[in-house]
Scaffold this motif. Structure first.
Motif, PDB file in Angstrom:
ATOM      1  N   VAL A  80       0.834  -1.206   0.000  1.00 51.72           N
ATOM      2  CA  VAL A  80       0.000   0.000   0.000  1.00 51.72           C
ATOM      3  C   VAL A  80       0.872   1.262   0.000  1.00 51.72           C
ATOM      4  O   VAL A  80       0.529   2.272  -0.624  1.00 51.72           O
TER       5      VAL A  80
ATOM      6  N   LEU B  87      -7.183   1.631  -4.649  1.00 52.59           N
ATOM      7  CA  LEU B  87      -6.009   1.283  -3.853  1.00 52.59           C
ATOM      8  C   LEU B  87      -5.745  -0.227  -3.897  1.00 52.59           C
ATOM      9  O   LEU B  87      -4.603  -0.667  -4.058  1.00 52.59           O
TER      10      LEU B  87
ATOM     11  N   LYS C  59      -6.229   9.940  -1.199  1.00 56.23           N
ATOM     12  CA  LYS C  59      -6.498   8.769  -0.362  1.00 56.23           C
ATOM     13  C   LYS C  59      -6.241   9.098   1.118  1.00 56.23           C
ATOM     14  O   LYS C  59      -6.974   8.633   1.998  1.00 56.23           O
TER      15      LYS C  59
END
Ligand SMILES: [Zn+2]
Length: 465
Positions: free
Chosen positions: A99, A442, A107
């Motif tokens: 990530v 994501l 985000k």
């Protein structure tokens, strides 16, 4: 400035023993004047002395200081409830390291908004955050955290914890992200900056030293993970000949205020180093359970005078951001460790969640207790809830009985950030709608399809029954 008198059946102030303010006041009240607490006393006395004040709260409510969440990661705001089958190092490899390279400002903003709403609903008024991602040169993500906290009306201590080992970049882009976050925080109302250091294994020696230098030169505190799992202690001793705590002391980290998250595996020498250097500890009972990290020696730390606060930890390692769950878990874990019901009282857990957290962050002169002159950060628990109909002991009522449903009002800096259980400044549905496509994006960018049902791919690594 208009004055508000907040009335309650109990006011739990978390004021220390040497304060002129009592720790608990029956039929009490707190007088707010602008962004500060002007007085704390009985409702009868304060109402008579301030007849023009607007009265809020009820005769059965419980009022406490705003809770100080001493450790979390808004960078995990879009990846809750995923990957709990792993212990810490596997979890970092399989989830977080994937990530990190794709965290962007939009985000960061969307994730912080989701998690900040949950924190406010459980009475958090200050969040000590470490945003963990890889820096993207020229496109800092972390200002999105400060932006969301400003919009929510939630106090933040914000940091960026990254690392340069095996990343193909040196410390420079990390320090550029520090600059961007610091400048945004300096210009904000609610956030202050700290230097973040994720954990020792993620830094080359040069980057480790440069981070400490940045903190020392700028007069900033440091927020760092220390001894969360045993593997970390072993690896540090093999690499440096010292524990992480010993290495931190030897390399000058303790010249600035440090809050050390976790500190599960600190031995006697480490604990004495903390005490000698005024290091604060963030205890994360729920995350330590989910990642099977261990039980921190909280009683031993506190016995040495080390300030210990409570943290929810990240949305991907807790996974809830409910502070009341974390505070209750702190007491339960201490009792299970010692097999003694007296190992940690509700009052001790409450004090860790309030003034203990403020002390661990060296913010006790401003927040953490309800005393005249401090910031008006407080929580009102709804005494008309069936859950709190009969308060035999107000500390047990808050720590063991109440849930976030009982959190009625949350004041931050003298303003209602949560009123009647609802955040006052942001549209919750809009925040949820904004976050959903970003979370799907994501998952795809990070290649997490096998861990996440979001994209519709079949899961091949779900929890075993
Ligand atoms: Zn953490």
């Amino acid at each position: 400035m208009s004055q508000t008198l907040i009335r309650a059946g109990w006011v739990l102030t978390a004021a220390p023993d040497d304060s002129a303010t009592p720790a608990a006041i029956r039929d009490g009240a707190v007088l707010l004047d602008g962004d500060r607490i002007a007085a704390v006393g009985t409702f009868a006395d304060l109402a008579a002395a301030h007849p023009a004040a607007t009265v809020r709260g009820g005769a059965n409510d419980i009022v406490t200081p705003g809770f100080v969440n001493t450790h979390g990661h808004f960078s995990e705001g879009l990846i809750t409830g995923i990957g709990s089958q792993y212990t810490l190092w596997e979890w970092l490899q399989e989830l977080i390291s994937r990530v990190n390279p794709v965290m962007t400002r939009d985000k960061a903003y969307a994730g912080t908004m989701l998690q900040g709403i949950q924190m406010l609903r459980s009475g958090v008024t200050t969040a000590n955050d470490m945003f963990c991602s890889d820096p993207i040169p020229g496109e800092p993500a972390t200002p999105g955290v400060v932006q969301a906290l400003e919009e929510l009306g939630l106090r933040g201590v914000v940091s960026f914890g990254s690392g340069d080992v095996d990343r193909g970049f040196g410390p420079a882009p990390i320090l550029e992200e520090f600059d961007a976050l610091r400048e945004t925080a300096d210009a904000s109302r609610y956030s202050t900056f700290r230097v973040g250091m994720s954990s020792i294994g993620r830094y080359t020696d040069a980057a480790w030293d440069e981070h400490i230098g940045y903190a020392v030169d700028g007069g900033h505190g440091i927020h760092v993970h220390v001894h969360e799992v045993r593997e970390e202690v072993t690896a540090a001793r093999q690499r440096t000949g010292r524990t992480v705590v010993g290495h931190a002391e030897a390399t000058g980290m303790f010249r600035v205020p440090v809050i050390a998250a976790h500190s599960v595996w600190v031995d006697r020498d480490d604990r004495e180093r903390y005490a000698a250097n005024g290091v604060g500890v963030a205890h994360n009972p729920v995350a330590n359970g989910i990642l099977a990290s261990g039980i921190a020696p909280v009683a031993e730390l506190r016995a040495l005078g080390i300030p210990v606060g409570i943290g929810v930890d990240g949305p991907a390692s807790n996974d809830s951001q409910d502070f009341l769950q974390a505070m209750k878990s702190a007491a339960l874990l201490a009792r299970i460790r010692d097999l003694q019901a007296t190992a940690m009282s509700a009052r001790e857990a409450f004090e860790m969640g309030t003034i203990g957290g403020a002390q661990a962050l060296r913010m006790e002169h401003e927040i953490g207790s309800l005393e005249p002159g401090k910031r008006a950060d407080l929580v009102v628990f709804d005494g008309e809830s069936p859950t709190l109909a009969n308060v035999h002991d107000p500390y047990q009522a808050v720590v063991f009985v109440a849930g976030s449903h009982e959190v009625k009002d949350v004041w931050v800096d003298g303003e209602l950030s949560l009123a009647d259980g609802e955040v006052t400044r942001v549209d919750v549905r809009e925040a949820v709608a904004r976050a959903r496509p970003l979370a799907r994006q994501l998952v795809a960018e990070a290649g997490l399809e096998r861990l996440s049902a979001l994209t519709g791919a079949p899961l091949d690594d779900t929890e075993r029954p």
